[in-house]
Design a protein around this motif. Sequence first.
Motif, mmCIF file in Angstrom:
data_model
loop_
_atom_site.group_PDB
_atom_site.id
_atom_site.type_symbol
_atom_site.label_atom_id
_atom_site.label_comp_id
_atom_site.label_asym_id
_atom_site.label_seq_id
_atom_site.Cartn_x
_atom_site.Cartn_y
_atom_site.Cartn_z
ATOM 1 N N ARG A 11 42.582 39.645 52.302
ATOM 2 C CA ARG A 11 43.844 38.957 52.040
ATOM 3 C C ARG A 11 43.498 37.319 52.334
ATOM 4 O O ARG A 11 44.206 36.743 51.854
ATOM 5 N N SER A 14 41.252 36.028 49.815
ATOM 6 C CA SER A 14 41.917 35.893 48.551
ATOM 7 C C SER A 14 42.883 34.799 48.591
ATOM 8 O O SER A 14 43.379 34.147 47.426
ATOM 9 N N ALA A 61 44.976 39.887 47.483
ATOM 10 C CA ALA A 61 45.705 39.526 48.304
ATOM 11 C C ALA A 61 46.994 40.425 48.792
ATOM 12 O O ALA A 61 47.256 40.727 50.008
ATOM 13 N N ASN A 64 44.946 43.972 49.599
ATOM 14 C CA ASN A 64 44.316 43.987 51.102
ATOM 15 C C ASN A 64 43.346 45.137 51.252
ATOM 16 O O ASN A 64 43.626 45.816 52.271
#
Length: 173
Positions: A11, A14, A61, A64
């Motif tokens: 995450r 990203s 993101a 995750n």
Amino acid sequence: MRSTLSGASVRQWSLVGLAFCALMMGVALALQYVAGLTPCPLCIFQRVAVLAAAAVFLIAAIHNPRGRGGAAYGVLGLAAVGGGIGVAGRHVWLQSLPADEVPSCGPGLDYMMEVLPMWDVLSRVLSGSGECAEVKGAWLGVTLPQWTLLGFVILAIIPIMLILRELCGATRR
């Protein structure tokens, strides 16, 4: 290096990639709407590559993932960024041609999209045209396609880090 890779989640990587894509698009839109520079077909394809990478980073993101999922998003992100590197590299090459070797200008992208199949549009745009070879702006002696190419190379670090996280055995915290 391993602690750096394992210290950041999919995450986090990203979100950094998504922020960089937003910065690249923000600059492109400011150049178009504030500075009045009309994008050529190759510029538009570079924007598509930025948006494709942004979409991968956004989904990564939100998701995750654990384990190999991060590497999978890394591969997808690297494909999008690699496409952008290819198009931006082609654009830089066209601008470096001597004036007598520049291809002639073809029809506009809007017209080609209406009349031709997508494969033909891609082929014609990537083969380049005179309007793409014209240097419309430079900053610090570097043309806009060169800046974009540099941006894509920097952006490629994010998906590479996602892939390396998995290869180094990093796990999500």
